[in-house]
Each structure stands twice: as structure tokens, then as C-alpha cells.
Enzyme design. Structure first.
Site, PDB file in Angstrom:
ATOM      1  N   ASN A   1       0.849  -1.188   0.000  1.00 39.21           N
ATOM      2  CA  ASN A   1       0.000   0.000   0.000  1.00 39.21           C
ATOM      3  C   ASN A   1       0.897   1.254   0.000  1.00 39.21           C
ATOM      4  OD1 ASN A   1      -1.565   2.204   0.858  1.00 39.21           O
ATOM      5  ND2 ASN A   1      -2.997   0.885   1.968  1.00 39.21           N
TER       6      ASN A   1
ATOM      7  N   ASP B   1      -0.730  -4.158  10.194  1.00 39.32           N
ATOM      8  CA  ASP B   1      -2.061  -4.560   9.784  1.00 39.32           C
ATOM      9  C   ASP B   1      -2.987  -3.574  10.472  1.00 39.32           C
ATOM     10  OD1 ASP B   1      -3.370  -6.521   8.072  1.00 39.32           O
ATOM     11  OD2 ASP B   1      -4.520  -6.976   9.875  1.00 39.32           O
TER      12      ASP B   1
ATOM     13  N   GLY C   1      -8.282   5.045   1.731  1.00 41.23           N
ATOM     14  CA  GLY C   1      -9.222   4.125   2.394  1.00 41.23           C
ATOM     15  C   GLY C   1     -10.448   4.842   2.956  1.00 41.23           C
TER      16      GLY C   1
HETATM   17  P1  ITT Z   1      -0.638  -4.251   3.042  1.00 41.73           P
HETATM   18  O1  ITT Z   1      -1.328  -5.444   3.666  1.00 41.73           O
HETATM   19  O2  ITT Z   1       0.209  -4.610   1.863  1.00 41.73           O
HETATM   20  O3  ITT Z   1       0.073  -3.410   4.053  1.00 41.73           O
HETATM   21  P2  ITT Z   1      -3.358  -3.217   2.788  1.00 41.73           P
HETATM   22  O4  ITT Z   1      -3.913  -1.910   2.305  1.00 41.73           O
HETATM   23  O5  ITT Z   1      -4.033  -4.474   2.292  1.00 41.73           O
HETATM   24  O6  ITT Z   1      -1.786  -3.255   2.429  1.00 41.73           O
HETATM   25  P3  ITT Z   1      -4.187  -3.959   5.444  1.00 41.73           P
HETATM   26  O7  ITT Z   1      -4.330  -5.407   5.110  1.00 41.73           O
HETATM   27  O8  ITT Z   1      -3.548  -3.573   6.752  1.00 41.73           O
HETATM   28  O9  ITT Z   1      -3.334  -3.175   4.352  1.00 41.73           O
HETATM   29  O10 ITT Z   1      -5.625  -3.301   5.327  1.00 41.73           O
HETATM   30  C1  ITT Z   1      -5.844  -2.070   5.885  1.00 41.73           C
HETATM   31  C2  ITT Z   1      -7.104  -1.453   5.313  1.00 41.73           C
HETATM   32  O11 ITT Z   1      -7.737  -0.702   6.369  1.00 41.73           O
HETATM   33  C3  ITT Z   1      -6.754  -0.431   4.242  1.00 41.73           C
HETATM   34  O12 ITT Z   1      -6.772  -0.997   2.947  1.00 41.73           O
HETATM   35  C4  ITT Z   1      -7.843   0.606   4.437  1.00 41.73           C
HETATM   36  O13 ITT Z   1      -9.023   0.206   3.796  1.00 41.73           O
HETATM   37  C5  ITT Z   1      -8.046   0.584   5.944  1.00 41.73           C
HETATM   38  N1  ITT Z   1      -7.128   1.545   6.598  1.00 41.73           N
HETATM   39  C6  ITT Z   1      -6.033   1.266   7.366  1.00 41.73           C
HETATM   40  N2  ITT Z   1      -5.418   2.389   7.754  1.00 41.73           N
HETATM   41  C7  ITT Z   1      -6.125   3.409   7.214  1.00 41.73           C
HETATM   42  C8  ITT Z   1      -5.980   4.801   7.235  1.00 41.73           C
HETATM   43  O14 ITT Z   1      -4.958   5.396   7.850  1.00 41.73           O
HETATM   44  N3  ITT Z   1      -6.879   5.532   6.588  1.00 41.73           N
HETATM   45  C9  ITT Z   1      -7.911   4.952   5.935  1.00 41.73           C
HETATM   46  N4  ITT Z   1      -8.117   3.647   5.851  1.00 41.73           N
HETATM   47  C10 ITT Z   1      -7.227   2.864   6.485  1.00 41.73           C
END
Ligand code: ITT
Length: 199
Positions: free
Chosen positions: A10, A70, A149
Site C-alpha cells: 500500500n 495490519d 481508504g
Molecule cells: P498491506 O497489507 O500490503 O500493508 P493493505 O492496504 O491491504 O496493504 P491492510 O491489510 O492492513 O493493508 O488493510 C488495511 C485497510 O484498512 C486499508 O486498505 C484501508 O481500507 C483501511 N485503513 C487502514 N489504515 C487506514 C488509514 O490510515 N486511513 C484509511 N483507511 C485505512
């Protein structure tokens, strides 16, 4: 200089970590420098388990210290959903927001929190995990173009703006990710000289 890989696909997380760690005297590498890093199956049951899976895999593959987070949104009226499934709740960010607002339609309780668990791993072993949170409410409609997000529908307690409307510096001073980083940095300063050694 010590260096560490941030194990995330991400790009928004990478940008936030660059800002959050800019004064820490550590060189941050992203997975862009390891384009063949295989996708990690996030089959853990908790944020900590999934963060550990990603950090361990990267520390082995890249052969340098690594960390991963995560993270996700826990909504009170939805019994904590989407939680660890925040990224998998719907295919795109816009659809996730639409689904969330749909589920909360007519619901008075808008309380929610963002959670971020950072795991640090060296040589395939988790050193420690750190949890940060920020509490707030889910707004009636999305506001702001910033962040990523769920940011346009999350308004942290004590502020009139959503994370989507805030300057990145402000989000980065109060976010779940910032709070987890603060704990990780304190731990590293207190406990670890290991990241200073030559890897
Ligand atoms: P990685 O696993 O490769 O790090 P990912 O985006 O899939 O990337 P996660 O599995 O941790 O990461 O999922 C986190 C989700 O939660 C992310 O895709 C967003 O939808 C939400 N999220 C987490 N932190 C956020 C933030 O600071 N602002 C907005 N949404 C967030």
C-alpha cells in the site's frame, strides 16, 4: 545508517511511514526495491497475527530488518466490523465507503476506531508488536479527498475535519499509525541497538 524495510503493498502507508520516521535516523526501504516479493496470505485472526506474517516474510526475503502493519476500522454498531477485513470489505475504497454508509444508514451510534498494529521482525522472528488507535465517528457523507481508504468518512474525536479533509501532517500526528509508531520508536530507543548493527 541503519535501514529497515516497510513490508506493505500500500503506497499510502509507505508515504505515511516516510513522514512518520523522517527524524529517526533510519533509512526506509519499500517493497519497490524488492519487486518479486511474493504476496503474503493474511490468514491470521488478529491485526497482530497478520502484521507478524507480513513482517516475518519480508525480513526473510529481503534479509534485513522489516516491519509491517495490519490496520483497519472497527465500527461499534457493527460489532467491530470490518476490522481485520477492512481491505477486503469491498473491492475498491469507494465501494467500501458506500457499503459502510449503507450498513450504518439510520444508525445513531456512529462510534468507530482505527487500529494499527506494527510488527517488527529480524531474521524471520518477530521482535515485538505495537498497537495504536484513534477514536472517532463515521460521518453521514464522505468529506475530503486526502488520505486513503476510509479517511473521508472518519472524523477523529476533538476535530471538525475528517482524515480526508486534514492536512497530512495533522493526520500523521494523531493517527492510529502515528500512535503505533511512537510506541515502536520508544521501544527501539530503549531496548535495541540491534538495528544499528550492519546488516
Ligand atoms: P498491506 O497489507 O500490503 O500493508 P493493505 O492496504 O491491504 O496493504 P491492510 O491489510 O492492513 O493493508 O488493510 C488495511 C485497510 O484498512 C486499508 O486498505 C484501508 O481500507 C483501511 N485503513 C487502514 N489504515 C487506514 C488509514 O490510515 N486511513 C484509511 N483507511 C485505512
Amino acid at each position: 545508517m541503519a535501514y529497515i524495510v516497510v513490508a506493505t503493498q500500500n503506497e499510502h502507508k509507505v508515504d505515511e511511514y516516510r513522514e512518520l520516521l523522517k527524524d529517526q535516523g533510519v533509512e526506509l526501504r519499500s517493497l519497490k526495491e524488492y519487486p518479486n516479493f511474493p504476496e503474503v496470505e493474511e490468514n491470521g485472526k488478529t491485526f497482530a497475527e497478520n502484521a507478524a506474517l507480513k513482517a516475518v516474510a519480508a525480513s526473510k526475503y529481503c534479509d534485513v530488518p522489516a516491519f509491517a502493519d495490519d490496520s483497519g476500522l472497527e465500527v461499534e454498531a457493527l460489532d467491530g466490523r470490518p476490522g481485520i477485513y477492512s481491505a477486503r470489505y469491498a473491492p475498491t475504497s469507494a465501494e467500501r465507503i458506500e457499503k459502510l454508509l449503507g450498513e450504518l444508514e439510520g444508525c445513531e451510534n456512529r462510534r468507530a476506531r482505527f487500529v494499527c498494529v506494527i510488527a517488527i521482525a529480524i531474521n524471520g522472528e518477530v521482535i515485538e508488536t505495537f498497537e495504536g488507535e484513534v477514536k472517532g465517528v463515521i460521518t453521514a457523507i464522505p468529506r475530503g479527498e486526502g488520505g486513503f481508504g476510509y479517511d473521508p468518512v472518519f472524523q477523529p474525536d476533538g476535530y471538525d475535519q475528517t482524515f480526508g479533509e486534514m492536512a497530512p501532517e495533522l493526520k500523521n500526528s494523531i493517527s492510529h499509525r502515528a500512535n503505533a509508531v511512537k510506541k515502536a520508536v520508544e521501544f527501539i530507543e530503549d531496548e535495541m541497538s540491534v538495528l544499528d548493527s550492519d546488516f
